[in-house]
Design a protein around this motif. Structure first.
Motif, PDB file in Angstrom:
ATOM      1  N   LEU A 180      -1.323  -5.100   0.597  1.00 15.08           N
ATOM      2  CA  LEU A 180      -0.767  -3.856   1.130  1.00 15.08           C
ATOM      3  C   LEU A 180       0.752  -3.790   0.986  1.00 15.08           C
ATOM      4  N   GLU A 181       1.401  -4.916   0.759  1.00 15.38           N
ATOM      5  CA  GLU A 181       2.842  -4.913   0.532  1.00 15.38           C
ATOM      6  C   GLU A 181       3.201  -4.319  -0.830  1.00 15.38           C
ATOM      7  N   ARG A 196     -10.268   0.087   7.492  1.00 19.49           N
ATOM      8  CA  ARG A 196      -9.252   0.406   8.499  1.00 19.49           C
ATOM      9  C   ARG A 196      -9.727   0.018   9.902  1.00 19.49           C
ATOM     10  N   THR A 229      -2.553  -0.304  11.513  1.00 23.28           N
ATOM     11  CA  THR A 229      -3.093   0.482  10.409  1.00 23.28           C
ATOM     12  C   THR A 229      -2.563  -0.085   9.093  1.00 23.28           C
ATOM     13  N   PRO A 230      -3.149   0.289   7.951  1.00 23.04           N
ATOM     14  CA  PRO A 230      -2.596  -0.158   6.672  1.00 23.04           C
ATOM     15  C   PRO A 230      -1.117   0.171   6.506  1.00 23.04           C
ATOM     16  N   THR A 231      -0.712   1.370   6.937  1.00 17.37           N
ATOM     17  CA  THR A 231       0.702   1.744   6.820  1.00 17.37           C
ATOM     18  C   THR A 231       1.580   0.847   7.681  1.00 17.37           C
ATOM     19  N   GLU A 232       1.130   0.551   8.886  1.00 18.11           N
ATOM     20  CA  GLU A 232       1.904  -0.332   9.756  1.00 18.11           C
ATOM     21  C   GLU A 232       2.007  -1.736   9.194  1.00 18.11           C
ATOM     22  N   ARG A 257       1.944  -2.505   6.012  1.00 19.38           N
ATOM     23  CA  ARG A 257       2.867  -2.416   4.882  1.00 19.38           C
ATOM     24  C   ARG A 257       4.319  -2.390   5.345  1.00 19.38           C
ATOM     25  N   GLU A 258       4.591  -1.657   6.413  1.00 18.53           N
ATOM     26  CA  GLU A 258       5.970  -1.448   6.844  1.00 18.53           C
ATOM     27  C   GLU A 258       6.498  -2.546   7.750  1.00 18.53           C
ATOM     28  N   ARG A 259       5.593  -3.373   8.307  1.00 17.98           N
ATOM     29  CA  ARG A 259       6.034  -4.330   9.326  1.00 17.98           C
ATOM     30  C   ARG A 259       5.774  -5.785   8.962  1.00 17.98           C
ATOM     31  N   THR A 282      -3.169   1.010  -2.207  1.00 17.43           N
ATOM     32  CA  THR A 282      -3.301   1.842  -1.014  1.00 17.43           C
ATOM     33  C   THR A 282      -4.318   1.186  -0.091  1.00 17.43           C
ATOM     34  N   GLY A 283      -4.417   1.695   1.134  1.00 17.86           N
ATOM     35  CA  GLY A 283      -5.448   1.202   2.032  1.00 17.86           C
ATOM     36  C   GLY A 283      -6.833   1.374   1.452  1.00 17.86           C
TER      37      GLY A 283
END
Length: 283
Positions: A200-201, A223, A233-236, A238-240, A206-207
């Motif tokens: 995911l990085e 998910r 979540t996948p976005t979280e 990726r961002e964290r 994508t998720g």
């Protein structure tokens, strides 16, 4: 038995690579550049072996490879070079900014391919998890963790995993619990999430695509599993922090203290050669 994607460009080289690698790795052969990208995106491959002659030359092979690295920066990538390549090939690859690339000359295949593939995977999820777990686990349990990470594409059940290491599932689960880890079935699910955090990085995923890589029935199922086990979540993810976030949530759920030294070691970038790639001849 990691899954490697191979773009050889010709049948004799495919057969030669099969002979050398099939006892140690699962192989997925692609016969086009587009096919290579699809397999990397859709299957749980942790590395790729690509013959330079099979890389599209427009606008240039170096720019095409650099684009692959931008999309999938964590992929363990080994590039095969023919002996007759011009002496500026390495210079151009370096100028293209292609990082974490390991070069292997075709004439050195028999003696160097295993070492080259191992070096290409040094920055991957398997190395990260095994290194981060090493402060906690005895050798046998650490070997089991490595095998579980290494074989995620095989989709082993807990019973199959236990059989692979020559133990019963209940006994292996008890051994894991004794060292502070979840039961075998839950640990196998975590291994999928470790890989997911690493993938995911990457900009090229994508998720939804990561869910397909891990063969979840749908993106929603992936998910849900990610949210249930990590709260993210996948976005979280990726961002964290990607895999680092997943691993810290794993430690928290297991009640284990975070090994700061181990995590800090993996946060440090590998030191590239001046040209931006890794040459197995360098030691």
């Amino acid at each position: 038995m990691t899954l490697l994607v191979v773009l050889a460009g010709d049948r004799p080289l495919e057969l030669h690579l099969t002979e050398l690698l099939e006892s140690q790795h699962s192989l997925a052969f692609s016969h086009s550049w587009g096919g290579l990208n699809r397999v990397i995106r859709e299957r749980p491959a942790t590395g790729a072996i690509v013959a330079l002659e099979a890389v599209p030359s427009y606008p240039s092979s170096e720019r095409v490879l650099a684009g692959l690295r931008v999309r999938f920066p964590h992929l363990g990538l080994a590039l095969l070079l023919q002996k007759h390549r011009d002496p500026f090939t390495l210079f151009r690859l370096g100028r293209a900014g292609i990082r974490n690339l390991v070069l292997l000359r075709v004439e050195d295949l028999r003696h160097e391919v295993a070492r080259t593939v191992a070096r290409a995977g040094e920055g991957g999820a398997i190395s990260f998890v095994v290194g981060a777990l090493s402060p906690y686990l005895p050798r046998r349990e650490l070997r089991m963790a490595y095998l579980a990470m290494d074989s995620v594409h095989r989709r082993w059940s807990a019973e199959e995993m236990a059989d692979e290491v020559g133990l019963t599932r209940p006994y292996l689960s008890e051994r894991l619990k004794e060292v502070g880890l979840p039961s075998l079935g839950h640990f196998l699910l975590w291994t999928k999430l470790f890989h997911a955090g690493h993938w995911l990085e990457e900009p090229g995923r994508t998720g939804e695509s990561v869910g397909r890589q891990l063969e979840y029935s749908s993106g929603a199922a992936f998910r849900r599993a990610l949210k249930l086990y990590t709260g993210a979540t996948p976005t979280e993810v990726r961002e964290r922090g990607g895999i680092r976030l997943i691993f810290r949530r794993f430690l928290s759920r297991s009640g284990l203290p975070a090994p700061r030294e181990a995590l800090r070691k993996w946060d440090a970038p590998r030191r590239p050669l001046r040209s931006g790639f890794y040459d197995p001849d360098s030691g």
